[in-house]
Scaffold this active site. Sequence first.
Site, PDB file in Angstrom:
ATOM      1  N   GLY C  38     -23.316 -19.961   4.629  1.00 31.15           N
ATOM      2  CA  GLY C  38     -24.497 -19.118   4.760  1.00 31.15           C
ATOM      3  C   GLY C  38     -24.168 -17.720   4.291  1.00 31.15           C
ATOM      4  O   GLY C  38     -23.000 -17.350   4.191  1.00 31.15           O
ATOM      5  N   ASN C  40     -24.210 -13.485   4.205  1.00 27.73           N
ATOM      6  CA  ASN C  40     -23.864 -12.440   5.167  1.00 27.73           C
ATOM      7  C   ASN C  40     -24.973 -12.276   6.186  1.00 27.73           C
ATOM      8  O   ASN C  40     -26.143 -12.230   5.832  1.00 27.73           O
ATOM      9  CB  ASN C  40     -23.721 -11.103   4.419  1.00 27.73           C
ATOM     10  CG  ASN C  40     -22.316 -10.582   4.515  1.00 27.73           C
ATOM     11  OD1 ASN C  40     -21.588 -10.934   5.437  1.00 27.73           O
ATOM     12  ND2 ASN C  40     -21.939  -9.766   3.558  1.00 27.73           N
ATOM     13  N   GLY C  41     -24.622 -12.202   7.468  1.00 30.65           N
ATOM     14  CA  GLY C  41     -25.636 -11.952   8.483  1.00 30.65           C
ATOM     15  C   GLY C  41     -26.410 -13.186   8.905  1.00 30.65           C
ATOM     16  O   GLY C  41     -27.387 -13.093   9.641  1.00 30.65           O
ATOM     17  N   GLY C  43     -25.293 -15.420  10.852  1.00 29.27           N
ATOM     18  CA  GLY C  43     -24.948 -15.731  12.240  1.00 29.27           C
ATOM     19  C   GLY C  43     -23.734 -16.630  12.369  1.00 29.27           C
ATOM     20  O   GLY C  43     -23.416 -17.091  13.462  1.00 29.27           O
ATOM     21  N   LYS C  44     -23.018 -16.867  11.250  1.00 30.12           N
ATOM     22  CA  LYS C  44     -21.863 -17.767  11.289  1.00 30.12           C
ATOM     23  C   LYS C  44     -20.759 -17.227  12.189  1.00 30.12           C
ATOM     24  O   LYS C  44     -20.244 -17.940  13.052  1.00 30.12           O
ATOM     25  CB  LYS C  44     -21.294 -17.969   9.869  1.00 30.12           C
ATOM     26  CG  LYS C  44     -22.310 -18.367   8.834  1.00 30.12           C
ATOM     27  CD  LYS C  44     -21.697 -18.524   7.450  1.00 30.12           C
ATOM     28  CE  LYS C  44     -20.958 -17.315   6.903  1.00 30.12           C
ATOM     29  NZ  LYS C  44     -21.756 -16.166   6.497  1.00 30.12           N
ATOM     30  N   SER C  45     -20.425 -15.970  11.978  1.00 32.33           N
ATOM     31  CA  SER C  45     -19.334 -15.387  12.774  1.00 32.33           C
ATOM     32  C   SER C  45     -19.732 -15.265  14.238  1.00 32.33           C
ATOM     33  O   SER C  45     -18.909 -15.448  15.137  1.00 32.33           O
ATOM     34  CB  SER C  45     -18.949 -14.020  12.226  1.00 32.33           C
ATOM     35  OG  SER C  45     -18.296 -14.181  10.993  1.00 32.33           O
ATOM     36  N   GLU C 162     -14.183 -17.186   7.718  1.00 28.86           N
ATOM     37  CA  GLU C 162     -14.122 -16.452   6.446  1.00 28.86           C
ATOM     38  C   GLU C 162     -12.703 -16.301   5.917  1.00 28.86           C
ATOM     39  O   GLU C 162     -12.225 -15.183   5.689  1.00 28.86           O
ATOM     40  CB  GLU C 162     -14.740 -15.050   6.608  1.00 28.86           C
ATOM     41  CG  GLU C 162     -16.134 -15.045   7.165  1.00 28.86           C
ATOM     42  CD  GLU C 162     -17.210 -15.142   6.094  1.00 28.86           C
ATOM     43  OE1 GLU C 162     -16.884 -15.536   4.943  1.00 28.86           O
ATOM     44  OE2 GLU C 162     -18.378 -14.866   6.400  1.00 28.86           O
TER      45      GLU C 162
END
Lengths: 287, 344, 237
Positions: C38, C40-41, C43-45, C162
């Site tokens: 997905g 940036n932003g 919600g993965k992290s 990442e």
Amino acid sequence: MILVDTLIQGILLGGLYALFAAGLSLVFGVMRLVNLAHGDLIALAAFVILSIGTALNLSPFVAVILAFPIMFAVGWGLQTCLLNHVLGDDILPPLLVTFGLSVVIQNGLLEIFTADSQKLTAGAIEVQSLALGPITVGVTPLLTFVSSVLVIFALNQIFYRTRLGRAFRATSDDSETVGLMGIRPNNVFAVATGIAMVAATIAALYLGIRANFDPSIGPARLLYAFEAVIIGGLGSLWGTLAGGVIIGVAQALGASINPEWQILSGHIAFVVVLLVRPRGLFPRSKD
Amino acid sequence: MSDQKNLTRLLQLFALAGLALLFLVPVIGSRALVQDLFGVLTLFILAQNWNLLAGFAGMVSVGQQAFVGVGAYAMFACVILLGLDPVIGIAVGGITAMILAIPMAFFSFRLAGAYFAIGTWVAAEITRLCFAQWKALGGGTGTSLPKGTTKTMFGVPEIKSWLGGSSSAASDALTYWLALILALATLIAAWLFLKSRMGLGLQSLRDNEEAACSVGVNPTRLKAWVFMLTAFGTGLCGALLFIQITRVTPEAAFSVVDWTAFVIFITVIGGIGTLPGPIIGVIVFYFLQRLLADYGTVYLIVLGCLGIAVMLFARRGLWGLFTEKTGLELLSLRQLPPEENQAH
Amino acid sequence: MTEPLLSTHGLKAHYGDFQALFGVDIDIKQGETIAIIGANGAGKSTLMRAITGLLKNEPDAIKLRGESIGDLSAPEVLERGISMVPEGRRLFPSLTVEENLLIGAHTRTGNGVWNLASVYEVVPVLKDRRDHPGTALSGGQQQMVAIGRALMSNPDLLLCDELSLGLAPVVIKEIYASFPTIKERGASVVVVEQDIGQAMKVADRVFCMMEGRVTLEGTPEELSREEIHNAYFGVSA
């Protein structure tokens, strides 16, 4: 010759200041906490040693061993119940809480032990001295200095050579990521403060043997200790020893010129070192 | 909303009435009350100055006793060595404190964060030890104002003939009024300063130093100004205090407990970083002192515990709790949006 | 159908007033490697932080072998066998390479397939530089230390956030070359990636996230380029 004698007296005095400062230096290195109650905690430790010694009729050198676990528990409890709740980016809460603590401990001691000055009596060792060539050195000051080198050495070993020390350094680096390693920062901090209090107890032993003490001696000793930590370079334990020696030598030199100048010359040495080296003598590479 | 506005108005009216009453105290109150309130007012002045320094500018100084002591000693020097009127000595005290603030700032600003506190403390100790060497003013044992100085100082004879009573009572009345004026001036100056561009810069600095720098706030210069101005206020207050005490010693004039520890607790308990905080704090402090006067050190223990409790559970102190619960504000520093401004 | 190793159930997360996750459901089976991709932003992290306990959640929102773990702290989650390679590596600058690895096993009690020797065996270069400060290494080597550190606890589930961020393609390839060994030795793996190509190569299944929701799920073979592109960028076909 008098100059050499003064220098040696100063270096030995610096050992005592480094002992005062060792715990502060460790706590700062691990959690960036400036504990304004450290001086009063040393006073507390002195009274703990005194009480144990009197109650069980023990020499202070034995009583101090019994005082270690008590003071470790005091440090651990203090960190867990109080200080862990105020650590953070804002420097104000920990400063003010330890300041409040300082006032509470000092006056609590005053309530219990009154303002009378006390002394730890260690017997003959107090007055014995050693002749090193042409210079005589008191056994107690010498023992103080040796102890302070040993304490600094031991703390350094813990910090750099043990599993616990690894956790100290990692937590100091990044208190969130250590959680991913299964380390609970609050526990690490509590153990660090406990160890700092053990070092403070050793300081209290020599403080009490060398001179009279009363509940109000904390803040002045705290100031010398902080001076040692700051000019040594924040977070560097050997630097703290060097800092203590500088303050001690400056005080001894000042006193040899005019007794009223003893304290003043220590403070001035602090200011001068910082003006020349703003980050202290041996700053750790980061921060 | 309008209810709240009315309440705020009411609160402001009360404050004004209280202020008028305070001015009348030497006329209608007892001399003991005047002396008590003088103590309260001077503590308030010290607390508000420290509040500006620590609460708004983020400089936690433990060395404010340096300015109290220097103010006091400068005033004594004016009277004893130069034969000047003590009231002039007050002004000299303030200015001398501000001058001392320059080297002190130069040194202690090198120390980051919490170590700033230690730096200011050491600087104050150095100042104390140096003044203890000043033999003309009694050295380590200190000295007193010449007999009768306060009875003949500027304004006292006039007040005496106006109020009646003794010269000492008139001199108490004078120092009291000076303290009240200085307290009021400190409060108003603080409010105006914080509302000004510089004040806004200061508060943005406290919230985020980097961001503040990027919009053109020079943190060091701004902090140096605050440091010097609060030194000035603290020095004036120190000189005033010791006119009333009439005797100065290095220990008393540079007492870290009397002029800094109490002041810190007053500010923290009342509400650090709020303007009314020190007012609340000094009132609480006064009543605690009266309540626990017979218990000696217990009073300090209670004070310490209160300070710790506030830091743990209510960081904006009693005033912070009050505004949170009621929504009332006094001496608000909030910038009103333009349309609301016009409604006034 | 066996019970999944880890599953999330309507997982939500907030940073203050900002909602970062709006009910995320994913599941990982034993021995599986999944990729979460997905922009940036997306919600993965945040999802990774929630699973590892860095963000507290509802107990039932995250389950490990059926046990509710959503409200556990990071150390408690680690004890249950989940470890993470955090975004940006987050090596400890005061620790040497070897100490960084050792601290990964700080709370481990038993033995396992991963220890200093086996990490050095997979990444020999780390052995040569064991006494250097962790942060003195190249980016790729630092990433290998971070992976090694996470493996030292012998996790059942390894989360990698990442891995390829800021690294050259050739270095990324080297890092992913160690994945077959990791899988072989029994760990299930979640990789979070913006680099879709790399993710598709190692994953058994792929979840695509956008604006705090899972927008697409399937095996790399099932999913077409357009589908992924749409799920990734939110362009409706």
